[in-house]
Design a protein around this motif. Structure first.
Motif, mmCIF file in Angstrom:
data_model
loop_
_atom_site.group_PDB
_atom_site.id
_atom_site.type_symbol
_atom_site.label_atom_id
_atom_site.label_comp_id
_atom_site.label_asym_id
_atom_site.label_seq_id
_atom_site.Cartn_x
_atom_site.Cartn_y
_atom_site.Cartn_z
ATOM 1 N N ASP A 85 0.843 -1.200 0.000
ATOM 2 C CA ASP A 85 0.000 0.000 0.000
ATOM 3 C C ASP A 85 0.886 1.262 0.000
ATOM 4 O O ASP A 85 0.663 2.205 0.746
ATOM 5 N N SER A 139 6.368 7.587 11.063
ATOM 6 C CA SER A 139 5.245 7.225 10.192
ATOM 7 C C SER A 139 4.584 8.500 9.676
ATOM 8 O O SER A 139 4.750 9.583 10.263
ATOM 9 N N ALA A 140 3.803 8.335 8.615
ATOM 10 C CA ALA A 140 3.060 9.479 8.086
ATOM 11 C C ALA A 140 1.989 9.921 9.085
ATOM 12 O O ALA A 140 1.665 11.111 9.180
ATOM 13 N N SER A 141 1.431 8.968 9.823
ATOM 14 C CA SER A 141 0.464 9.336 10.873
ATOM 15 C C SER A 141 1.121 10.309 11.847
ATOM 16 O O SER A 141 0.550 11.347 12.197
ATOM 17 N N ASN A 144 1.625 13.741 10.261
ATOM 18 C CA ASN A 144 0.378 14.523 10.210
ATOM 19 C C ASN A 144 0.018 15.068 11.592
ATOM 20 O O ASN A 144 -0.388 16.219 11.728
ATOM 21 N N TYR A 167 -8.331 9.567 4.369
ATOM 22 C CA TYR A 167 -7.619 8.783 5.365
ATOM 23 C C TYR A 167 -6.228 9.377 5.475
ATOM 24 O O TYR A 167 -5.552 9.581 4.460
ATOM 25 N N HIS A 168 -5.814 9.688 6.698
ATOM 26 C CA HIS A 168 -4.482 10.260 6.910
ATOM 27 C C HIS A 168 -3.718 9.488 7.973
ATOM 28 O O HIS A 168 -2.823 10.044 8.609
ATOM 29 N N GLY A 169 -4.102 8.229 8.216
ATOM 30 C CA GLY A 169 -3.428 7.424 9.223
ATOM 31 C C GLY A 169 -4.133 7.509 10.564
ATOM 32 O O GLY A 169 -5.323 7.829 10.647
ATOM 33 N N GLU A 226 -5.173 15.444 1.079
ATOM 34 C CA GLU A 226 -4.394 14.864 -0.010
ATOM 35 C C GLU A 226 -4.692 15.705 -1.249
ATOM 36 O O GLU A 226 -5.848 16.124 -1.441
ATOM 37 N N ASN A 231 -7.841 7.391 -0.930
ATOM 38 C CA ASN A 231 -8.183 6.355 0.042
ATOM 39 C C ASN A 231 -9.653 5.970 0.062
ATOM 40 O O ASN A 231 -10.114 5.248 0.948
ATOM 41 N N ASP A 259 -0.810 16.324 2.316
ATOM 42 C CA ASP A 259 -0.321 14.995 2.672
ATOM 43 C C ASP A 259 -0.076 14.199 1.385
ATOM 44 O O ASP A 259 -1.007 13.778 0.712
ATOM 45 N N THR A 261 1.583 11.325 1.125
ATOM 46 C CA THR A 261 1.996 9.950 1.438
ATOM 47 C C THR A 261 1.705 9.003 0.270
ATOM 48 O O THR A 261 2.490 8.105 -0.014
ATOM 49 N N HIS A 262 0.583 9.197 -0.404
ATOM 50 C CA HIS A 262 0.241 8.357 -1.558
ATOM 51 C C HIS A 262 0.516 9.056 -2.892
ATOM 52 O O HIS A 262 0.916 8.413 -3.849
ATOM 53 N N LYS A 286 5.777 6.442 4.097
ATOM 54 C CA LYS A 286 5.730 5.116 3.470
ATOM 55 C C LYS A 286 6.983 4.785 2.654
ATOM 56 O O LYS A 286 7.877 4.142 3.153
HETATM 57 C C1 LIG Z 1 -2.689 9.822 2.633
HETATM 58 C C2 LIG Z 1 -2.175 9.059 3.804
HETATM 59 N N1 LIG Z 1 -1.619 9.719 4.824
HETATM 60 C C3 LIG Z 1 -1.137 9.080 5.896
HETATM 61 C C4 LIG Z 1 -1.224 7.711 6.000
HETATM 62 C C5 LIG Z 1 -0.695 7.015 7.200
HETATM 63 O O1 LIG Z 1 0.460 6.330 6.934
HETATM 64 P P1 LIG Z 1 1.076 5.389 8.061
HETATM 65 O O2 LIG Z 1 0.088 4.295 8.273
HETATM 66 O O3 LIG Z 1 2.345 4.899 7.444
HETATM 67 O O4 LIG Z 1 1.273 6.202 9.265
HETATM 68 C C6 LIG Z 1 -1.815 6.972 4.970
HETATM 69 C C7 LIG Z 1 -1.921 5.505 5.053
HETATM 70 O O5 LIG Z 1 -2.503 4.841 4.238
HETATM 71 C C8 LIG Z 1 -2.303 7.668 3.858
HETATM 72 O O6 LIG Z 1 -2.888 7.022 2.842
#
Ligand SMILES: Cc1ncc(COP(=O)(O)O)c(C=O)c1O
Length: 459
Positions: A85, A139-141, A144, A167-169, A226, A231, A259, A261-262, A286
């Protein structure tokens, strides 16, 4: 347009489930054993989300070459478009990442000291993504949450605005969605006593009027977004949406966290660089350290200066300074920095993106050709190296459109059908990702399996 008969879907699902069970006895046994002690059957609750009843267990495969091929403990082989993912977006076992990790592990993984590679990584993050100041998290969580904390500190405001379907974690403020005009918990997440309705605002993506009304209330510290929603299916910004988002956040004194992350799938500098966005905070996670748990957030010059007013930047000789309120003993550890240097210098390069984007286009073209030739009311969408098959005729404008077109049964059947033909896509919705090691043959394997799936479905 063809109609898919529910009885046909049901009988196909049963047949695929039986095939999966027949081909994965060792994985099943490992899952049964794991269930004795893992809270959700496997080391992370995401791992039990795969269709089939239990996840496949990946075999230790010394002979494996770099790329996207995996073998499971039952000897089945797969082409991997899930790529953790996005955590595996560098491909599995990239030699540059393996070398960097091996080298650094010998020196020390976690030192609470910077290594000689740290300065280069800081320079490169600033050059690539365009924000001058950076901080690493695990982590991205975490990234954020840190940005939200800083945004609240400098604005003195309590709320966070997110878009429905986001979804941001593990971010409490983002666990909400809009449903029939009201705020509710997303995805059955337990509210856990957190006052979401007091600390979050939610609006539909692309709804500029609702965004403006929510921001004019003057109590929103930051928008967490995003640039393309990835998500909840995939929802693209409509023309002018990002300009409106930036204008309205500036006019209302609200900070903007983008964000990526994706959407780092968009290109080497993410969607932000490609489309000249100007966020106050920028998050990437990620894949940025080749799958080693790590993320980074960038801060604009003006925002950093505001942060330093609240939490002064202290000279190195002053040992007593204010705590930023986010920690992470392992954040920025030596292993992470070594992997990040390898990723940024040797893996996610301009040339690699050129190949990833071309293959993603091939993937999308193949999916669309099957959809067209069988007259199905579906479409495919790409964000750089990321492709999503959507069971709706038109590109959704917001989460309502996605919800209306969602078909959990069809999703389950597609995932299982592809797994049984050696193709992995994300266990949630229909996302696929190309990495520098993906080949045209890998893409064709997906497209052939997808074509066979569609043919059987409408037969
Ligand atoms: C846009 C986005 N931000 C943050 C996250 C959180 O990432 P992590 O689970 O690595 O903390 C995700 C996880 O899918 C995500 O899609």
């Amino acid at each position: 347009m063809k109609r898919i008969e529910p009885e046909r879907m049901q009988s196909l699902l049963q047949a695929e489930q039986a095939l999966y069970a027949e081909r994965h006895p060792q994985s099943r046994a490992l899952y049964e054993q794991g269930r004795q002690h893992w809270l959700y059957g496997a080391p992370s609750h995401w791992m039990r989300r795969w269709i089939g009843g239990w996840p496949i267990y990946v075999a230790d495969d010394e002979a494996r070459a770099y790329g996207v091929r995996l073998r499971d403990v039952d000897g089945n082989e797969y082409v991997d478009f899930c790529l953790g993912d996005t955590g595996g977006m560098c491909g599995h076992g990239h030699p540059a990442v393996v070398a960097a990790l091996t080298r650094q592990a010998r020196v020390g993984a976690s030192l609470m000291l910077p290594t000689d590679e740290a300065a280069w990584v800081g320079d490169e993050l600033a050059r690539r993504f365009g924000l001058p100041y950076w901080n690493l998290t695990t982590s991205a969580s975490d990234a954020n949450r840190a940005c939200i904390r800083l945004a609240r500190m400098v604005t003195g405001r309590p709320r966070v605005l997110v878009f429905s379907g986001c979804y941001h974690g593990s971010v409490e403020e983002a666990h909400v969605e809009l449903f029939e005009g009201a705020v509710r918990m997303r995805n059955g997440i337990h509210p856990n006593g957190f006052p979401h309705e007091q600390l979050s605002r939610v609006v539909e993506f692309n709804d500029v009027a609702a965004l403006e009304a929510a921001l004019r209330a003057g109590d929103v510290a930051c928008v967490l977004a995003e640039p393309v929603m990835t998500n909840f299916g995939m929802i693209a910004p409509q023309p002018g949406f990002h300009d409106a988002l930036r204008r309205l956040t500036r006019e209302t004194g609200t900070l903007l966290i983008i964000d990526e992350t994706h959407t780092i799938s968009s290109g080497p500098g993410g969607y932000t660089k490609l489309h000249s966005l100007a966020p106050d905070f920028f998050v990437v996670g990620k894949a940025i350290a080749g799958g080693v748990p790590a993320a980074a957030f960038g801060v604009s010059q003006a925002t950093a200066e505001r942060v330093w007013q609240v939490l002064p930047q202290v000279p190195p000789t002053v040992r007593q300074s204010a705590h930023a309120g986010f920690g992470g003993t392992l954040a920025g550890n030596a292993l992470t920095v070594a992997a990040m240097r390898a990723v940024l210098s040797e893996v996610l390069t301009e040339a690699a993106y050129a190949s990833m984007l071309a293959l993603a286009q091939r993937l999308k073209d193949g999916i669309e050709a099957s959809i067209r030739s069988h007259g199905l009311p579906w479409h495919a969408l790409a964000v750089g190296a990321r492709v999503e098959t959507m069971f709706a005729p038109a590109v959704p404008r917001d989460a309502n459109d996605v919800r209306a077109a969602r078909d959990a049964g069809l999703e389950a059947l597609l995932h299982l059908y592809l797994m049984n033909r050696g193709v992995l896509i994300t266990p949630f919705h229909n996302m696929m990702l190309c990495c520098p090691g993906t080949t045209a043959a890998d893409v064709d394997r997906h497209n052939e399996a997808f074509e066979a799936f569609v043919r059987e479905l409408v037969a």
